[in-house]
Scaffold this active site. Structure first.
Site, PDB file in Angstrom:
ATOM      1  N   SER A 164      -2.487  -0.631  -0.049  1.00  0.00           N
ATOM      2  CA  SER A 164      -1.656  -1.560   1.037  1.00  0.00           C
ATOM      3  C   SER A 164      -0.247  -1.065   1.003  1.00  0.00           C
ATOM      4  CB  SER A 164      -1.429  -3.228   0.557  1.00  0.00           C
ATOM      5  OG  SER A 164      -1.181  -3.920   1.437  1.00  0.00           O
ATOM      6  N   ASP A 242     -10.854  -5.930   7.537  1.00  0.00           N
ATOM      7  CA  ASP A 242      -9.208  -5.934   7.142  1.00  0.00           C
ATOM      8  C   ASP A 242      -8.635  -5.657   8.766  1.00  0.00           C
ATOM      9  OD1 ASP A 242      -6.518  -5.405   6.438  1.00  0.00           O
ATOM     10  OD2 ASP A 242      -7.227  -3.712   5.081  1.00  0.00           O
ATOM     11  N   HIS A 274      -8.941  -7.182   3.147  1.00  0.00           N
ATOM     12  CA  HIS A 274      -7.765  -6.298   2.515  1.00  0.00           C
ATOM     13  C   HIS A 274      -7.879  -6.585   1.017  1.00  0.00           C
ATOM     14  CE1 HIS A 274      -4.366  -4.381   2.818  1.00  0.00           C
ATOM     15  NE2 HIS A 274      -3.389  -5.216   2.485  1.00  0.00           N
TER      16      HIS A 274
END
Length: 299
Positions: A164, A242, A274
């Site tokens: 991320s 995601d 995610h």
């Protein structure tokens, strides 16, 4: 001002709220797990302070394969959390990095950086860079302050990885360069490369941003920027459900079309959201993702 009458001025659900009295409240604070000898994997960990004035530190993980006669790959890991939550010392990351170190047979340096909004960007970038420069001090003659890195790390096999926002920072580190070693590979797990339009969170935590074209957030804004990537190989991992999946795919496609001379690989986990692998490390898709990352490191 009475704290009980303070009003919310900025609200970023699931991350944090800011009040007109300056107070910042996170929706959920991370826990803390001390370093240890992990009974499941045999990985040993301990913490080091890198920059006391900025509270920059790291947790180093040594797999049980260390001392077997050869030096081990080195992974520098940068945690995610929208630049504003989580920690290298939380249970979420501690147990994941134990498994990464064990499965890949690598020493891992997991970086603890300052969080926004208390410390606006570029603090997390600068902290990560300072930590990697500290790691770099162990290369060459092996005269750095940490004996594990001096004795066991192979500086011909250095990888930087992150998930991320940590993937965003990882890309920036490889572009920035200036180290005594060259990165062998960059591993981007569900990278956060913006949303392709103005982003309220980014605009708030990065006061000097130029917006969606800011290369710290959106590395595909200029192809000549991508072509300067200072490593030989890149692995881009995305999750099918995601919302950031297309941003990772776009990075992969654009990197292939630059004059960068390395090799970029793409891995998609269908049906997952995610950073799913951090919350369920034992599921089949998490195991598959780990195997793909390990195979990339072992080359």
């Amino acid at each position: 001002m009475n704290p009980e009458t303070a009003q919310v001025t900025h609200d970023f659900p699931s991350l944090f709220r800011v009040y007109d009295n300056g107070q910042i409240a996170r929706y959920q604070e991370h826990d803390f797990v001390p370093p240890s000898l992990d009974p499941k994997t045999g990985v040993e960990s301990r913490d080091v302070v890198i920059s006391p004035e900025n509270n920059v530190s790291a947790r180093i993980y040594l797999p049980k394969t260390a001392g077997g006669g050869g030096k081990l790959p080195l992974i520098i890991y940068i945690h995610g959390g929208a630049f504003s939550i989580q920690s290298a010392f939380s249970s979420l990351y501690h147990y994941y990095i134990n498994e990464l170190a064990s499965e890949s047979g690598s020493i891992v340096v997991s970086i603890e950086y300052r969080l926004a909004p208390e410390h606006p960007i570029p603090a997390c970038y600068d902290d990560s860079y300072a930590a990697i420069k500290w790691v770099d001090s162990h290369a060459g003659a092996g005269q750095g302050p940490d004996p594990w890195l001096n004795e066991c790390a192979d500086f011909e096999r250095v990888y930087v990885a992150g998930d991320s926002a940590g993937a965003t920072i990882s890309h920036n580190m490889v572009i920035r360069g200036g180290f005594g070693f060259k990165f062998s590979g960059l591993i981007l797990i569900h990278p956060f490369f913006g949303i392709g339009e103005p982003n309220k969170l980014w605009d708030f935590i990065c006061p000097d941003t130029i917006g969606p074209q800011d290369l710290r957030l959106n590395p595909t804004a200029h192809l000549d920027h991508l072509s300067k990537l200072g490593c030989e190989r890149v692995l881009v991992c995305v999750a099918g459900k995601d919302s950031l999946r297309e941003r990772g795919w776009n990075y992969y496609q654009k990197l292939k079309n630059t004059d960068w001379e390395g090799v970029v690989e793409f891995f998609e986990t269908h049906g997952e959201d995610h950073v799913f692998h951090l919350f369920d490390r034992e599921c089949e898709n998490s195991i598959s993702l780990m195997k793909r990352i390990v195979s990339f490191i072992k080359g």
